[in-house]
Design a protein around this motif. Structure first.
Motif, PDB file in Angstrom:
ATOM      1  N   ASP A  64      -3.461  48.188  19.026  1.00  0.00           N
ATOM      2  CA  ASP A  64      -2.535  49.188  19.555  1.00  0.00           C
ATOM      3  C   ASP A  64      -1.085  48.707  19.414  1.00  0.00           C
ATOM      4  O   ASP A  64      -0.214  49.448  18.948  1.00  0.00           O
ATOM      5  N   THR A  65      -0.852  47.471  19.824  1.00  0.00           N
ATOM      6  CA  THR A  65       0.506  46.921  19.731  1.00  0.00           C
ATOM      7  C   THR A  65       0.863  46.600  18.282  1.00  0.00           C
ATOM      8  O   THR A  65       1.987  46.850  17.837  1.00  0.00           O
ATOM      9  N   GLN A  66      -0.104  46.055  17.540  1.00  0.00           N
ATOM     10  CA  GLN A  66       0.178  45.786  16.115  1.00  0.00           C
ATOM     11  C   GLN A  66       0.691  47.044  15.424  1.00  0.00           C
ATOM     12  O   GLN A  66       1.713  47.034  14.729  1.00  0.00           O
ATOM     13  N   MET A  67      -0.029  48.147  15.609  1.00  0.00           N
ATOM     14  CA  MET A  67       0.354  49.376  14.902  1.00  0.00           C
ATOM     15  C   MET A  67       1.655  49.970  15.454  1.00  0.00           C
ATOM     16  O   MET A  67       2.445  50.548  14.701  1.00  0.00           O
ATOM     17  N   LEU A  69       4.143  48.211  16.435  1.00  0.00           N
ATOM     18  CA  LEU A  69       5.204  47.432  15.794  1.00  0.00           C
ATOM     19  C   LEU A  69       5.444  47.922  14.365  1.00  0.00           C
ATOM     20  O   LEU A  69       6.590  48.013  13.905  1.00  0.00           O
ATOM     21  N   PHE A  70       4.377  48.274  13.667  1.00  0.00           N
ATOM     22  CA  PHE A  70       4.566  48.786  12.304  1.00  0.00           C
ATOM     23  C   PHE A  70       5.171  50.197  12.314  1.00  0.00           C
ATOM     24  O   PHE A  70       5.880  50.567  11.372  1.00  0.00           O
ATOM     25  N   THR A  71       4.911  50.985  13.371  1.00  0.00           N
ATOM     26  CA  THR A  71       5.615  52.268  13.496  1.00  0.00           C
ATOM     27  C   THR A  71       7.116  52.027  13.629  1.00  0.00           C
ATOM     28  O   THR A  71       7.934  52.684  12.961  1.00  0.00           O
ATOM     29  N   ALA A  72       7.471  51.082  14.503  1.00  0.00           N
ATOM     30  CA  ALA A  72       8.895  50.770  14.703  1.00  0.00           C
ATOM     31  C   ALA A  72       9.517  50.282  13.398  1.00  0.00           C
ATOM     32  O   ALA A  72      10.622  50.697  13.020  1.00  0.00           O
ATOM     33  N   CYS A 157      -8.010  57.882  19.488  1.00  0.00           N
ATOM     34  CA  CYS A 157      -6.709  57.644  20.126  1.00  0.00           C
ATOM     35  C   CYS A 157      -5.776  56.777  19.286  1.00  0.00           C
ATOM     36  O   CYS A 157      -4.658  56.479  19.709  1.00  0.00           O
ATOM     37  N   GLY A 158      -6.213  56.382  18.092  1.00  0.00           N
ATOM     38  CA  GLY A 158      -5.353  55.582  17.216  1.00  0.00           C
ATOM     39  C   GLY A 158      -4.071  56.268  16.801  1.00  0.00           C
ATOM     40  O   GLY A 158      -3.103  55.610  16.404  1.00  0.00           O
ATOM     41  N   SER A 159      -4.024  57.591  16.898  1.00  0.00           N
ATOM     42  CA  SER A 159      -2.779  58.293  16.552  1.00  0.00           C
ATOM     43  C   SER A 159      -1.747  58.172  17.672  1.00  0.00           C
ATOM     44  O   SER A 159      -0.558  58.009  17.413  1.00  0.00           O
ATOM     45  N   VAL A 160      -2.218  58.260  18.909  1.00  0.00           N
ATOM     46  CA  VAL A 160      -1.274  58.316  20.030  1.00  0.00           C
ATOM     47  C   VAL A 160      -0.853  56.929  20.481  1.00  0.00           C
ATOM     48  O   VAL A 160       0.318  56.695  20.824  1.00  0.00           O
ATOM     49  N   MET A 161      -1.752  55.964  20.444  1.00  0.00           N
ATOM     50  CA  MET A 161      -1.445  54.638  21.003  1.00  0.00           C
ATOM     51  C   MET A 161      -0.353  53.892  20.241  1.00  0.00           C
ATOM     52  O   MET A 161       0.181  52.919  20.731  1.00  0.00           O
ATOM     53  N   ARG A 162      -0.015  54.353  19.023  1.00  0.00           N
ATOM     54  CA  ARG A 162       0.984  53.664  18.206  1.00  0.00           C
ATOM     55  C   ARG A 162       2.304  54.425  18.152  1.00  0.00           C
ATOM     56  O   ARG A 162       3.200  54.053  17.372  1.00  0.00           O
ATOM     57  N   SER A 163       2.447  55.520  18.917  1.00  0.00           N
ATOM     58  CA  SER A 163       3.519  56.485  18.661  1.00  0.00           C
ATOM     59  C   SER A 163       4.738  56.384  19.564  1.00  0.00           C
ATOM     60  O   SER A 163       5.666  57.181  19.415  1.00  0.00           O
ATOM     61  N   SER A 179       3.320  61.823  11.270  1.00  0.00           N
ATOM     62  CA  SER A 179       2.847  60.445  11.073  1.00  0.00           C
ATOM     63  C   SER A 179       1.434  60.257  11.615  1.00  0.00           C
ATOM     64  O   SER A 179       0.649  59.473  11.065  1.00  0.00           O
ATOM     65  N   ALA A 180       1.089  61.002  12.676  1.00  0.00           N
ATOM     66  CA  ALA A 180      -0.303  60.980  13.142  1.00  0.00           C
ATOM     67  C   ALA A 180      -1.226  61.505  12.047  1.00  0.00           C
ATOM     68  O   ALA A 180      -2.349  61.013  11.857  1.00  0.00           O
ATOM     69  N   ALA A 181      -0.730  62.498  11.301  1.00  0.00           N
ATOM     70  CA  ALA A 181      -1.545  63.129  10.254  1.00  0.00           C
ATOM     71  C   ALA A 181      -1.835  62.206   9.073  1.00  0.00           C
ATOM     72  O   ALA A 181      -2.689  62.517   8.245  1.00  0.00           O
ATOM     73  N   ILE A 182      -1.154  61.076   9.018  1.00  0.00           N
ATOM     74  CA  ILE A 182      -1.452  60.103   7.951  1.00  0.00           C
ATOM     75  C   ILE A 182      -2.884  59.583   8.099  1.00  0.00           C
ATOM     76  O   ILE A 182      -3.570  59.316   7.117  1.00  0.00           O
ATOM     77  N   THR A 183      -3.340  59.456   9.337  1.00  0.00           N
ATOM     78  CA  THR A 183      -4.670  58.876   9.565  1.00  0.00           C
ATOM     79  C   THR A 183      -5.642  59.810  10.279  1.00  0.00           C
ATOM     80  O   THR A 183      -6.850  59.558  10.242  1.00  0.00           O
ATOM     81  N   HIS A 184      -5.128  60.829  10.964  1.00  0.00           N
ATOM     82  CA  HIS A 184      -5.995  61.667  11.799  1.00  0.00           C
ATOM     83  C   HIS A 184      -5.817  63.141  11.450  1.00  0.00           C
ATOM     84  O   HIS A 184      -4.692  63.659  11.493  1.00  0.00           O
ATOM     85  N   GLY A 185      -6.933  63.825  11.165  1.00  0.00           N
ATOM     86  CA  GLY A 185      -6.855  65.222  10.769  1.00  0.00           C
ATOM     87  C   GLY A 185      -6.938  66.217  11.911  1.00  0.00           C
ATOM     88  O   GLY A 185      -6.536  67.372  11.762  1.00  0.00           O
ATOM     89  N   HIS A 186      -7.465  65.810  13.061  1.00  0.00           N
ATOM     90  CA  HIS A 186      -7.701  66.760  14.153  1.00  0.00           C
ATOM     91  C   HIS A 186      -6.392  67.117  14.870  1.00  0.00           C
ATOM     92  O   HIS A 186      -5.548  66.236  15.102  1.00  0.00           O
TER      93      HIS A 186
END
Ligand SMILES: [Mg+2]
Length: 359
Positions: A64-67, A69-72, A157-163, A179-186
């Motif tokens: 969660d934190t790793q991703m 940081l990459f969002t930032a 929840c991988g879309s929200v926890m990194r945002s 950016s959520a749509a890069i990995t999550h379609g729903h």
């Protein structure tokens, strides 16, 4: 007369948001896959209260934190690209940052993300090159990413926890959604990320949490479950239902809408009491590190880094990296003037562009 403490500065809020998220993540890491019954059996009736060992250390962060940081990183690099070239599509730049995160997980990634001109500093941090239970949706979508949107129907929840970092940029809602749509379609994965990021933006602008959540949900035009659960979290936080029952009603947090609802509830319930917020957010049956991370982001963005206990700040893994990214996220780009730049200005620009190449 009692003195009124000044509101946190933008930098205090950025550090509070990213460090608060990391600490909630770390507190939840040892119990991510445990039911509340198992957590209580191990830690006592109040559940886990302090850092415990996970991934071989105390205070270790997870995916969660790793991703986050990459969002930032991606947001800063998009800003650099826009300043240097005049055009930029930020979600594409952020997608390349997620490719670099994929590389840290020991997977092959798009070669353009890690060629010598585009490396930057973050992917060079050895301590990030560990797998900390990365989410399957993020991994599988990024493995097949070809500069397109995810073709799955996941609302993990991988879309929200990194945002959270989207709350510190312009066009927050759109950027978090795309950016959520890069990995999550729903749609719920995208709506949760957008509501969460917009809430962070409003907190940073000085709004109280409940008002920020309500305003962020008002941007939802799709009547999503994400917005419904946030509104329900607000009702529960001001009602007389006990916290265990309230969190159980909101779900377990493995999916994005539930993770946001639980985190919102805990942040509302605990207010500026950082310990109370993150302890509430990790002691339940579900995805403790993600709900802990999101709740920690919220309280840190609202009240600043000053509400976080020092003993957790000194123990959290990669504190210096997290603080550096928080600082770079909210500080004006140190680009030297094109005419008449001093040597010091040129050096500062070069050092920054080495960390964040514009691409
Ligand atoms: Mg995790």
């Amino acid at each position: 007369m009692a003195s009124v403490s000044p509101p946190p500065t933008l930098l205090d809020r950025a550090k509070g948001c990213l460090l608060g998220g990391a600490i909630g993540d770390s507190l939840g890491a040892p119990v991510e896959f445990h039911t509340l019954g198992v957590i209580k059996a191990k830690y006592g009736e109040n559940g886990i209260q302090e850092f415990d060992r996970a991934y071989g250390m105390l205070g270790g962060i997870t995916d969660d934190t790793q991703m986050t940081l990459f969002t930032a990183e991606g947001l800063i690099r998009a800003k650099v690209r826009l300043a240097l070239r005049g055009v930029c599509h930020p979600p594409s730049v952020i997608a390349f940052s997620y490719q670099r995160w994929l590389h840290t997980q020991g997977e092959s990634c798009d070669r353009n993300a890690i060629d010598s001109d585009s490396l930057g500093w973050l992917v060079g941090i050895d301590a990030l090159h560990h797998r900390r239970a990365p989410g399957n949706t993020c991994l599988s979508a990024l493995r097949v990413w070809n500069q397109d949107l995810a073709k799955n129907d996941s609302k993990g929840c991988g879309s929200v926890m990194r945002s959270a970092p989207f709350g510190f940029c312009e066009a927050t809602w759109e950027l978090a959604w795309e950016s959520a749509a890069i990995t999550h379609g729903h749609i719920e994965a995208k709506a949760s990320a957008a509501i969460f990021a917009e809430t962070i933006r409003l907190l940073v602008a000085g709004q109280p949490l409940e008002a920020a959540l309500i305003q962020a949900c008002s941007l939802d035009r799709d009547e999503t479950r994400s917005a419904r659960l946030v509104r329900r979290a607000i009702e529960l936080a001001s009602g007389d239902v006990d916290s265990e029952s309230a969190i159980r009603e909101l779900g377990e947090g493995w999916v994005a809408d539930e993770a946001l609802g639980i985190a919102a509830y805990c942040a509302l319930k605990g207010g500026s009491d950082f310990e109370k917020v993150v302890r509430l957010a990790v002691n339940h049956d579900g995805d403790s590190d993600s709900t802990g991370a999101i709740a920690g982001n919220l309280v840190g963005a609202q009240y600043g880094v000053g509400v976080i206990p020092t003993r957790w700040l000194v123990q959290i893994e990669l504190r210096d990296v997290i603080e550096q990214l928080a600082t770079d996220l909210v500080t004006e780009l140190p680009l030297a003037p094109r005419d008449g730049a001093t040597d010091a200005q040129k050096q500062a620009e070069k050092a920054f562009l080495d960390r964040y190449p514009g691409g």
